[in-house]
Motif scaffolding. Structure first.
Motif, short mmCIF file in Angstrom:
data_model
loop_
_atom_site.label_atom_id
_atom_site.label_comp_id
_atom_site.label_asym_id
_atom_site.label_seq_id
_atom_site.Cartn_x
_atom_site.Cartn_y
_atom_site.Cartn_z
N GLU A 93 -3.27 61.50 7.17
CA GLU A 93 -4.17 62.85 6.84
C GLU A 93 -3.98 63.92 7.84
N GLY A 94 -3.36 63.75 9.04
CA GLY A 94 -3.43 64.78 10.26
C GLY A 94 -4.55 64.38 11.12
N LEU A 95 -5.26 63.36 11.06
CA LEU A 95 -6.39 63.12 11.85
C LEU A 95 -6.08 63.10 13.36
N GLY A 96 -5.02 62.34 13.51
CA GLY A 96 -4.53 61.89 14.85
C GLY A 96 -4.06 63.48 15.48
N THR A 97 -3.35 64.15 14.61
CA THR A 97 -2.79 65.34 15.22
C THR A 97 -3.75 66.28 15.47
N ALA A 98 -4.92 66.21 14.78
CA ALA A 98 -6.30 67.06 15.20
C ALA A 98 -6.69 66.66 16.42
N LEU A 99 -6.94 65.53 16.74
CA LEU A 99 -7.47 65.01 18.02
C LEU A 99 -6.70 65.44 19.10
N LEU A 100 -5.46 65.37 18.92
CA LEU A 100 -4.58 65.65 20.01
C LEU A 100 -4.39 67.38 20.32
N ARG A 101 -4.65 67.93 19.42
CA ARG A 101 -4.47 69.45 19.57
C ARG A 101 -5.73 69.76 19.96
N HIS A 102 -6.90 69.12 19.82
CA HIS A 102 -8.26 69.50 20.34
C HIS A 102 -8.20 69.27 21.76
N GLN A 103 -7.76 68.02 22.25
CA GLN A 103 -7.81 67.79 23.57
C GLN A 103 -6.67 68.79 24.62
N HIS A 104 -5.52 69.04 23.90
CA HIS A 104 -4.50 69.62 24.63
C HIS A 104 -4.96 70.94 24.79
N HIS A 141 -13.84 61.37 21.62
CA HIS A 141 -14.00 62.23 20.71
C HIS A 141 -13.87 61.69 19.32
N LEU A 142 -14.84 61.72 18.41
CA LEU A 142 -14.91 61.18 17.13
C LEU A 142 -14.82 62.39 16.00
N ILE A 143 -13.99 62.43 15.04
CA ILE A 143 -13.98 63.08 14.03
C ILE A 143 -15.09 62.76 12.92
N ASP A 144 -15.70 63.87 12.42
CA ASP A 144 -16.63 63.72 11.42
C ASP A 144 -17.24 62.62 11.62
N ASP A 145 -17.11 61.55 10.50
CA ASP A 145 -18.16 60.43 10.25
C ASP A 145 -17.41 59.10 11.08
N GLY A 146 -16.37 59.51 11.92
CA GLY A 146 -15.65 58.41 12.52
C GLY A 146 -14.68 57.59 12.18
N PRO A 147 -13.66 58.33 11.33
CA PRO A 147 -12.46 57.74 10.67
C PRO A 147 -11.49 57.62 11.90
N ALA A 148 -11.43 58.69 12.80
CA ALA A 148 -10.50 58.88 13.86
C ALA A 148 -11.25 59.00 15.17
N VAL A 149 -10.73 58.47 16.35
CA VAL A 149 -11.05 58.72 17.42
C VAL A 149 -10.19 58.85 18.33
N ALA A 150 -10.21 59.62 19.85
CA ALA A 150 -9.50 59.54 20.84
C ALA A 150 -10.42 59.37 22.07
N VAL A 151 -9.94 58.25 22.91
CA VAL A 151 -10.44 57.97 24.25
C VAL A 151 -9.70 58.44 25.25
N TRP A 152 -10.51 59.19 26.08
CA TRP A 152 -9.53 60.05 27.33
C TRP A 152 -10.44 59.83 28.57
N PHE A 153 -9.53 59.52 29.76
CA PHE A 153 -10.24 59.54 30.96
C PHE A 153 -9.55 60.62 31.97
N PRO A 154 -10.36 61.33 32.67
CA PRO A 154 -9.74 62.39 33.47
C PRO A 154 -9.21 61.80 35.08
N TYR A 155 -7.90 61.68 35.16
CA TYR A 155 -7.50 61.03 36.37
C TYR A 155 -7.21 62.21 37.36
N THR A 156 -8.35 63.02 37.39
CA THR A 156 -8.38 64.08 38.43
C THR A 156 -8.96 64.05 39.57
#
Length: 220
Positions: A160-171, A90-105
């Motif tokens: 700026e809350g970008l990490g929080t945004a990515l966490l909330r998005h995936q949660h 998950h990239l925010i806007d033009d790419g200042p923040a990113v979250a990389v997730w793997f589904p261990y399902t």
């Protein structure tokens, strides 16, 4: 299992107050998130390497400061490309923040051609990266979950809350499943704790650098 984006699709978050770093004024942040593609792999790997530069484990993995960023970014790219195929980035806007997730399902394959690529990326420091891999594997939970492999915000855009945004998005997309991560810094550990992650017994690299496995329980 979390719903998957269509390639390139962006999704807006609801607003929440953020404090501007220079003026101190509050404003409503409405970042958008998109799913990264293979074309973003190098940008994402470079962003993670830049954001993680000051973390203590990086100095253990590559003691040579002059080569550290290049080697760390090359190693991260292996996992970023793996996530393009088997996870979500998950990239925010033009790419200042990113979250990389793997589904261990369900069982996940190893990254393609991992041994050769790891050796090529890390050179003289390969055994240190293998030590880290072994520690991660030994401490990884067996129960189904989603794994936050990396959460990175560019140093110029932190607080700026970008990490929080990515966490909330995936949660919001986990459909009741738990989430797991390894925090490598006390400040990051405390941030994750505020988002419902519970720290487990830490484990250490040979130089004493700590990782805190953290588990966010699922909901019914």
């Amino acid at each position: 299992m979390a719903e998957t984006f269509r390639t390139g699709q962006a999704e807006a978050f609801g607003p929440w107050p953020v404090i501007h770093r220079e003026s101190g004024a509050a404003f409503a942040l409405r970042p958008a998130v998109r799913l990264a593609t293979a074309d973003d792999a190098q940008q994402v790997a470079e962003l993670i390497a830049t954001a993680f530069a000051g973390l203590r484990p990086m100095a253990y993995l590559v003691p040579d400061r002059r080569e550290r960023h290049r080697i760390i970014a090359a190693n991260f790219r292996i996992f970023v490309e793996h996530a393009v195929e088997h996870g979500e980035i998950h990239l925010i806007d033009d790419g200042p923040a990113v979250a990389v997730w793997f589904p261990y399902t369900s069982p996940l394959p190893a990254p393609h051609d991992y041994d050769r690529r790891l050796a090529a990326a890390t050179g003289a420091w390969e055994e240190r990266f293998r030590t880290l891999d072994e520690l991660f594997e030994q401490n990884h939970p067996a129960a189904p979950h989603h794994h936050l492999a990396f959460l990175a915000v560019h140093p110029d855009r932190q607080n700026e809350g970008l990490g929080t945004a990515l966490l909330r998005h995936q949660h919001a997309r986990l459909a009741g499943l738990p989430a797991y991560l390894e925090a490598s810094d006390p400040r990051n550990r405390d941030l994750y704790a505020r988002h419902g992650y519970q720290a487990r017994e830490p484990f250490a690299l040979p130089d004493g650098a700590l990782f805190w496995p953290m588990w966010r329980p699922g909901s019914p």
